[in-house]
Design a protein around this motif. Structure first.
Motif, PDB file in Angstrom:
ATOM      1  N   ASP A 348     -19.364  29.763  13.620  1.00 39.17           N
ATOM      2  CA  ASP A 348     -20.172  30.974  13.528  1.00 39.17           C
ATOM      3  C   ASP A 348     -21.354  30.816  12.579  1.00 39.17           C
ATOM      4  N   ASP A 349     -21.465  29.667  11.931  1.00 42.47           N
ATOM      5  CA  ASP A 349     -22.689  29.338  11.185  1.00 42.47           C
ATOM      6  C   ASP A 349     -23.770  28.801  12.110  1.00 42.47           C
ATOM      7  N   LEU A 350     -23.380  28.427  13.332  1.00 44.55           N
ATOM      8  CA  LEU A 350     -24.276  27.696  14.232  1.00 44.55           C
ATOM      9  C   LEU A 350     -24.740  28.579  15.373  1.00 44.55           C
ATOM     10  N   VAL A 351     -25.151  29.808  15.020  1.00 37.52           N
ATOM     11  CA  VAL A 351     -25.516  30.778  16.039  1.00 37.52           C
ATOM     12  C   VAL A 351     -26.985  31.157  15.943  1.00 37.52           C
ATOM     13  N   TYR A 352     -27.534  31.491  17.105  1.00 37.32           N
ATOM     14  CA  TYR A 352     -28.885  32.037  17.181  1.00 37.32           C
ATOM     15  C   TYR A 352     -28.870  33.489  16.700  1.00 37.32           C
ATOM     16  N   ASN A 354     -29.277  36.071  18.291  1.00 34.84           N
ATOM     17  CA  ASN A 354     -28.582  36.939  19.254  1.00 34.84           C
ATOM     18  C   ASN A 354     -27.086  36.649  19.304  1.00 34.84           C
ATOM     19  N   ASN A 355     -26.595  35.822  18.370  1.00 34.38           N
ATOM     20  CA  ASN A 355     -25.179  35.496  18.197  1.00 34.38           C
ATOM     21  C   ASN A 355     -24.647  34.520  19.235  1.00 34.38           C
ATOM     22  N   ASN A 452     -34.508  42.275  13.218  1.00 32.73           N
ATOM     23  CA  ASN A 452     -34.385  42.426  14.664  1.00 32.73           C
ATOM     24  C   ASN A 452     -34.170  41.041  15.266  1.00 32.73           C
ATOM     25  N   PRO A 453     -33.065  40.836  15.985  1.00 40.07           N
ATOM     26  CA  PRO A 453     -32.817  39.518  16.579  1.00 40.07           C
ATOM     27  C   PRO A 453     -33.961  39.017  17.449  1.00 40.07           C
TER      28      PRO A 453
END
Length: 836
Positions: A348-352, A354-355, A452-453
């Protein structure tokens, strides 16, 4: 005197014999069952949780409601109920249990594993799994309620399973296959083998006081044959020990069956011996825990495969550590292997913004960490007094519970968890840069102050060899306007033509193909490639950046597999924010081959409807055969491929040689909300041709692009592409905005590319930016600038006064005779002239 000595010796021998006898009796005493997931001593606390905790009551009531429906059906006609198991009556002998139908998958006349099995082929297995799960649910309820109706039903299902499974012959596929999945014993122990010992553990006390099972052949209640059950469990443990491959996730995926079947052994010596194959003793087919734990040598290390495998593997290991620690708390497995637990939330550290997860190899976009696994880790950390791990997981769990992302629903939650999680939820701040070392990934992100994503920027460069990795070269993904726009293809079903001859080789990735021949070789299923190496990056991994608006990485890659590429490559990826809502990426890819007549193809895939060139004099014509040379080359499953895979490109249109600057846009107009665009600014060089194609679907794209071909750009350079590399500026924007970049022009010195001049008009101001991108220790000099180093951005206001100066890596910088002091240790610099 001699008499007394003899008497003393005899007395000592009697005492010793008595002690040994007592010890033997103690050792031979069976530990009270159940004890694999839970113990009898836990029952009072569990009943209290059901009585006092809403979440525990819901788990219990849901379990009881669905199981009672089955119990009613069973009691109405036990024989008819049990006969619905997948018995193959045509192969049975009269008045005897028949074998089960086997689950098999055949492709082109060859037996394959069950990855691509049809629903019809899976039917017998699905039915059997359903019955075993019902039996296990009955086992849970017998433990909680002590009502023997549940034990009777569980024992009847388990009895029929034990009798029928032994009617099949163990296959010898790959040394030792399964009973029921003769060509995929690996899967049999994963979906069937682990359930059997758990059922036994929960109803063992019922069975050993001569509790009955229903025999559908004799049509009556019979005594359960515990000795046969023990043989079945031992066989499933033995399959795990002697079947499968090491050095991958296979030993982890098989480990629950090994551990649970080992713990099902009533003989303590047998139990401990089988358990040792998980705790300490590796075999040629099964890695033991110390070997698997080497993948977590440092805090933050993760299982060295792709996203869904690395997460799943770590979750399994974490759960088994807890199970065995509860069985034998003196082992203190949490304290022995804390880095396994520490790795659980790493994905979960390796997310854009937008998750969605960054993608490499066979990985998925949405394979996030399991909060249940986090709570298992919290419980284990609490058992072993690991305060730092409790402090790590408590905020994650509290935040997830508060936000509604996590609620306790599993039976393990009822058995293992309580409300005793102390701490506060915290805002999780993801770092500006990160690494996935085993995948060669160097990640950059810039979260906007708008939060804002859609305003976030993020990209990565990566590529390396691993199990379930792809031969992808030095690949990138790019994010913008709330979506992963510059995409990695992903994967669907294993073993198919698309997967083997496109998804996991070069053409499916945003990389450079050399001489039409870049490929993997050696290693796992002959997809071996070298790892992408970091030359320099800023910010350093997980550290604060010197500038809020800039970051960069410079990486290298050796494309030397096979014998027709033989190339050295270098890639610089810069991320530049120009306002809270705008920014762009600079991609500079250098590539050169040792071979004569070299040529290099730069590939970029972007989700969307179409790719549009703005240059009216850039004429494209159909070139359907351009990438078809290897379309019919030999393909051997998991061994030999139709490299580099670009024969899957459709609607191929190419230009003649075109040396001018190029502008092109990927239009993405079918998303919900605003239309989105990715605009490309490509400085012109000699010997370039441009091609646009429709590449295969990009899996896990947003609707409807998960079902549409992927527009793709290919730029070919005849000759080396080092001194004059591929250079592309990418700007994402949406239909309520305009692209901010007004012009992009290259900077050259003696005919060699050195950087770019980029003029922008942001919502706030107009900017002129000099972006210098060269190899390490190279020098650029003109009338205004002297720079020695890899990467620098000089930003000017519209009136050409300095706004800021950024050096991502360099030793010297002078602008208009002003010399800037660069940090000699870090080789970085940022000066903001808007702040006094």
């Amino acid at each position: 005197m001699k008499y007394f000595k003899n008497r003393i010796i005899k007395l000592k021998l009697v005492v010793l014999f008595f002690m040994l006898s007592v010890g033997a009796q103690i050792n031979s005493q069976e530990v009270e069952r159940p004890f694999i997931l839970v113990k009898n001593s836990d029952r009072t606390e569990i009943l209290n949780k059901i009585k006092t905790k809403t979440w525990a009551k819901e788990i219990y009531e849901n379990l009881k409601t669905r199981t009672d429906l089955q119990v009613v059906k069973f009691n109405q006609n036990p024989k008819d109920y049990i006969k619905n198991l997948p018995f193959n009556w045509s192969e049975g002998q009269k008045n005897n249990f028949p074998p089960f139908y086997k689950t098999d998958h055949v492709e082109n006349g060859k037996h394959r594993n069950l990855d691509n099995a049809t629903d019809k082929e899976w039917e017998p297995a699905e039915k059997l799994i359903t019955y075993l799960q019902i039996a296990l649910d009955c086992g849970y309820l017998y433990y909680i309620t002590q009502d023997e109706k549940y034990a009777y039903m569980a024992s009847s299902i388990l009895y029929s399973f034990v009798k029928s499974v032994q009617k099949s012959k163990l296959s010898n596929w790959h040394g030792r296959g399964g009973w029921l999945f003769p060509y995929d014993g690996f899967r049999e122990v994963r979906v069937i083998g682990y359930r059997v010992p758990l059922i036994y553990d929960f109803i063992a006390t019922y069975l050993k006081k001569e509790g009955n099972a229903f025999d559908i052949i004799q049509n009556k209640k019979v005594v359960f044959p515990v000795d046969e059950l023990q043989k079945v469990c031992k066989t499933y443990a033995d399959i795990t020990i002697n079947y499968g491959q090491t050095g991958s996730n296979h030993p982890v995926l098989e480990a629950p069956s090994l551990v649970y079947n080992a713990l099902a052994m009533d003989d303590e010596k047998e139990r401990e011996k089988l358990l040792s194959y998980f705790l300490s003793e590796s075999t040629k087919n099964q890695d033991a825990l110390p070997v698997m734990a080497k993948n977590y040598q440092n805090q933050g290390d993760i299982w060295p495969e792709t996203s869904q495998y690395l997460n799943h593997s770590t979750e399994i290991l974490g759960k088994l550590l807890l199970v065995i620690n509860r069985y034998n708390p003196s082992l203190k497995l949490g304290a022995q292997y804390p880095n396994i637990l520490f790795a659980l939330p790493r994905l979960d550290d390796l997310v854009y913004p937008n998750n969605e997860i960054i993608r490499w190899g066979d990985g998925h976009r949405r394979q996030h960490g399991s909060y249940q696994a986090y709570e298992n880790a919290y419980v284990l950390a609490k058992m072993d007094n690991l305060t730092f791990l409790q402090n790590k997981f408590a905020p994650l769990l509290i935040k997830a519970m508060e936000s509604g992302k996590y609620s306790r629903k599993s039976i393990e939650a009822l058995f293992w968890y309580d409300d005793d999680i102390y701490g506060n939820s915290k805002k999780i701040e993801l770092p500006r840069t990160d690494r996935v070392y085993h995948a060669g990934i160097v990640l950059q992100r810039n979260i906007s102050t708008t939060n804002n994503p859609k305003d976030g920027l993020m990209g990565f460069v990566g590529g390396a060899h691993m199990v379930h990795g792809h031969a992808e070269g030095m690949n990138i993904e790019l994010y913008g306007e709330g979506q992963v726009l510059g995409v990695d293809h992903g994967r669907k079903k294993y073993g198919k033509d698309l997967h083997e001859n496109y998804s996991r080789i070069f053409a499916a990735h945003n990389t450079v193909i050399v001489n039409g021949s870049s490929q993997g070789e050696g290693g796992w299923v002959n997809l071996g490639i070298n790892s992408v190496k970091v030359i320099s990056m800023e910010p350093k991994v997980r550290e604060a950046g010197v500038s809020p608006n800039h970051s960069f990485s410079q990486t290298s890659f050796l494309d030397d597999k096979g014998d027709k590429a033989e190339a050295t490559q270098e890639r610089t990826l810069g991320l530049i924010r120009t306002s809270p809502t705008t920014g762009y990426y600079v991609d500079v890819f250098r590539s050169k081959s040792k071979l004569p007549n070299e040529y290099h193809d730069y590939l970029y895939h972007n989700i969307g409807d179409k790719l549009v060139f703005e240059n009216k004099d850039l004429k494209l014509k159909k070139t359907p055969n351009r990438y078809m040379k290897n379309a019919n080359s030999e393909w051997i499953h998991n061994k030999k491929y139709r490299n580099p895979g670009w024969h899957f490109f459709k609607k191929v249109k190419s230009s003649n040689t075109y040396n001018k600057d190029v502008k092109a846009t990927f239009n993405i107009k079918k998303l919900k909300g605003n239309d989105v665009f990715m605009k490309l600014y490509i400085p012109g060089f000699k010997n370039r041709t441009y091609t646009k194609v429709k590449a295969p679907i990009t899996f896990e794209s947003p609707e409807p692009y998960d079902k549409k071909p992927t527009p793709t750009l290919v730029i070919r350079n005849k000759g080396e592409a080092w001194q004059n590399p591929f250079v592309v500026v990418f700007e994402p924007y949406n239909s309520s905005e305009k692209p901010t970049i007004q012009s992009v022009s290259k900077i050259e010195q003696d005919g060699i590319y050195k950087g770019l001049i980029i003029k922008s008009k942001t919502p706030n101001e107009e900017l002129i930016q000099y972006v210098i991108t060269q190899s390490k220790n190279q020098v650029f000099q003109n009338d205004a600038i002297y720079f020695k180093g890899s990467y620098a951005v000089i930003t000017l206001h519209k009136d050409k006064t300095l706004q800021s100066v950024y050096v991502g890596e360099g030793q010297e910088l002078t602008y208009k005779k002003k010399n800037f002091e660069i940090d000699k240790k870090q080789n970085t610099l940022f000066v903001d002239f808007t702040k006094k």
